[in-house]
Design an enzyme around this catalytic site. Structure first.
Site, short mmCIF file in Angstrom:
data_model
loop_
_atom_site.label_atom_id
_atom_site.label_comp_id
_atom_site.label_asym_id
_atom_site.label_seq_id
_atom_site.Cartn_x
_atom_site.Cartn_y
_atom_site.Cartn_z
CB THR A 110 -0.42 -10.04 -1.56
OG1 THR A 110 -0.27 -10.87 -2.71
CG2 THR A 110 0.63 -8.94 -1.58
CE1 TYR A 111 -0.87 -12.59 5.92
CE2 TYR A 111 0.18 -13.75 4.10
CZ TYR A 111 -0.68 -13.74 5.18
OH TYR A 111 -1.34 -14.90 5.52
#
Length: 178
Positions: free
Chosen positions: A33-34
């Site tokens: 997850t960025y």
């Protein structure tokens, strides 16, 4: 730490050659997850901040990772700072509370193979993007990056990789959405 990494597009033939030639370390499932910084554009600064959750052999690991700008024009080599975390949901909550926004989650299946001391190959099947092969080495020495990139590229070429890719999976996925 500097992560020297070369990535290429792969097909079933490349995957099979890696499986025949190198020793499997383990198979993993990744959720990356960025996050978007509240005050600067990581796309412009070529940085990344992510929370990675790894699952393998019934185990779970999570890491908060910062990746600095790419250091050369031939590879994905970057400064990388990675710390283990025990509760990725709470860490994500801290980041959101500080103004960071989730950008995208990349999911992939990864097979890790031992090549040589300090060198591993990853076979990645990335949801929505396809198959890739990455070969990487961690070092503290910036003076050996160029020769290491050359060596890693030669390994991929010997496996039949014809097309190389410097963009991250996030960059590729964001490009697909545009």
């Amino acid at each position: 730490m500097i992560e020297v990494e070369v990535k290429g597009y792969a097909d079933d033939g490349v995957f099979e050659r890696v499986r025949e030639k190198f020793e499997l370390i383990r198979k993993e499932y990744h959720e990356d997850t960025y996050f978007r910084h509240p005050c600067r554009d990581f796309a412009e600064t070529d940085e990344a901040l992510r929370i990675r959750v790894k699952r393998f052999d019934g185990h779970f690991e999570a890491f908060l990772t910062y990746k600095g700008p790419k250091m050369d024009t031939n590879s994905k080599t970057r400064k990388e700072i990675e710390v283990p975390i025990s509760d990725p949901d709470r860490h994500a909550e801290i980041l959101r509370s500080l103004g960071f926004e989730e950008v995208l989650t990349i999911e992939k299946t990864r097979e890790k193979y031992y090549v040589d001391k300090g060198i591993v190959i990853d076979l990645d099947d990335v949801e929505g993007l396809g198959k890739f092969v990455e070969v990487e080495c961690l070092t503290e020495r910036s003076d050996i990056v160029e020769e290491t990139v050359k060596k890693l590229r030669e390994i991929l070429e010997s496996l039949g990789v014809k097309k190389f890719e410097r963009r991250s999976y996030l960059e590729l996925a964001m490009g697909k959405e545009v």
